[in-house]
Design a protein around this motif. Structure first.
Motif, PDB file in Angstrom:
ATOM      1  N   PRO B 197     104.586   9.147  -4.750  1.00  0.00           N
ATOM      2  CA  PRO B 197     103.443   9.966  -4.303  1.00  0.00           C
ATOM      3  C   PRO B 197     102.128   9.215  -4.460  1.00  0.00           C
ATOM      4  N   GLY B 198     101.269   9.356  -3.456  1.00  0.00           N
ATOM      5  CA  GLY B 198      99.951   8.719  -3.528  1.00  0.00           C
ATOM      6  C   GLY B 198      99.962   7.273  -3.087  1.00  0.00           C
ATOM      7  N   VAL B 199     101.131   6.760  -2.755  1.00  0.00           N
ATOM      8  CA  VAL B 199     101.209   5.345  -2.385  1.00  0.00           C
ATOM      9  C   VAL B 199     101.187   5.162  -0.863  1.00  0.00           C
ATOM     10  N   PHE B 200     101.895   6.056  -0.161  1.00  0.00           N
ATOM     11  CA  PHE B 200     101.963   5.901   1.296  1.00  0.00           C
ATOM     12  C   PHE B 200     101.065   6.875   2.064  1.00  0.00           C
ATOM     13  N   ASP B 201     100.714   8.015   1.439  1.00  0.00           N
ATOM     14  CA  ASP B 201      99.910   9.032   2.152  1.00  0.00           C
ATOM     15  C   ASP B 201      98.590   8.433   2.617  1.00  0.00           C
ATOM     16  N   ALA B 202      98.127   8.907   3.776  1.00  0.00           N
ATOM     17  CA  ALA B 202      96.855   8.369   4.294  1.00  0.00           C
ATOM     18  C   ALA B 202      95.672   8.954   3.527  1.00  0.00           C
TER      19      ALA B 202
END
Lengths: 202, 202
Positions: B197-202
């Motif tokens: 989480p938080g790594v790929f989200d824009a």
């Protein structure tokens, strides 16, 4: 008080000679066993002069390492806060230093540590005694487990620095710091505080 | 067939010249864009001669890197098995190579990559195209996420190598491989396959 010693070549020579002796003694004996007296003897000066120029043994070490930061100030600040986010805060702190202008000196140090056994020893002393030992102390971690946990944290932090700043592997090289904190913070948190089955058992 | 080219200085010179040109072209253009034809032109030889001496572009790259291992054989073997232990197997494989006599060459390469921008590029190409790309392919990982996951794995593996073999921070420097696998395997597993989480989200 206006300090003008920086403009006086004679004093600069003495300072440089002290710093060189300090690097040699710290690398040979390690930070804990190195004494200001031994460094003074190696440099051919009085120990009082070293204290006058550099203050404590710790400050002399930071000066000898050309450290752009003072872990004694930085680490307690980074470690203050909820224990369960200590890993994220440590990664965020490291990135904030390395991403800043001061980071260039750190990269130079890292490169040098890789190609030179003697700089590697200084770097190890720096990481272990100045950074990890402080972090572990702030977090009140089991003394028996602390060296292993600290060295595991070192693997992740050193590798992050290497991939982001030296090898420059994308997308880590140009990722925003907060994404790296989200990715790598939990790893550091686990190394610092979680159960690690199979790691400590005899 | 008895191969005697190693004893003939003329051929050795040509081979060395090809390897030098290969390093330059791979470093400048990257592995994917480098062509055997461009390397041949830089070395002043015919492309057919390169194929004759080294086989594929990939094998030429391994020869140019003085690689003690062939990731094309090693990685698929390491990745075969239950997906949920892929991280542990990757760490175990890396340690088995680095702990072996071949590891000395790998340490030398790592040191060189740290002090030399040009070797760093070759190292990055090697890690990305020969090691991580293969591991990702074997594991059938989402293509959009793969580069980030691979680079995160690189941070942990590079840091492990650095702390164990170059900086030699104890107790990681002399820990039995299986303890390091227990400690670090889950990190690599998470980077390869878990939600981040938080790594790929824009």
């Amino acid at each position: 008080m206006v300090r003008r010693s920086g403009r006086r070549p004679g004093n600069q020579d003495t300072k440089q000679s002290i710093l060189e002796s300090a690097r040699t003694v710290f690398a040979e004996a390690g930070f804990d066993k190195a004494s200001v007296r031994a460094i003074a003897a190696a440099a051919g000066v009085d120990a009082a002069l070293i204290h006058h120029y550099f203050g404590t043994k710790e400050k002399l070490f930071l000066a000898a390492m050309n450290s752009p930061i003072n872990p004694a100030e930085l680490i307690p600040r980074a470690m203050a806060g909820p224990r369960e986010q200590a890993g994220e805060r440590l990664v965020a702190t490291v990135l904030s230093v390395w991403d800043s202008p001061a980071g260039a000196a750190a990269v130079a140090l890292l490169r040098s540590a890789m190609s030179n056994e003697w700089t590697a020893r200084l770097m190890r002393e720096f990481v272990v005694t100045q950074v990890l030992r402080r972090a572990i102390k702030e977090l009140d971690i089991d003394e028996k487990e602390a060296p292993t946990r600290a060295a595991l944290v070192a693997t992740q932090i050193a590798g992050l620095a290497m991939v982001r700043y030296v090898l420059k592997v994308e997308p880590v090289a140009s990722a925003p710091a907060e994404r790296l904190v989200a990715a790598i913070g939990p790893t550091v948190q686990r190394y610092l505080m979680d159960d690690l089955p199979g790691v400590f058992d005899a």
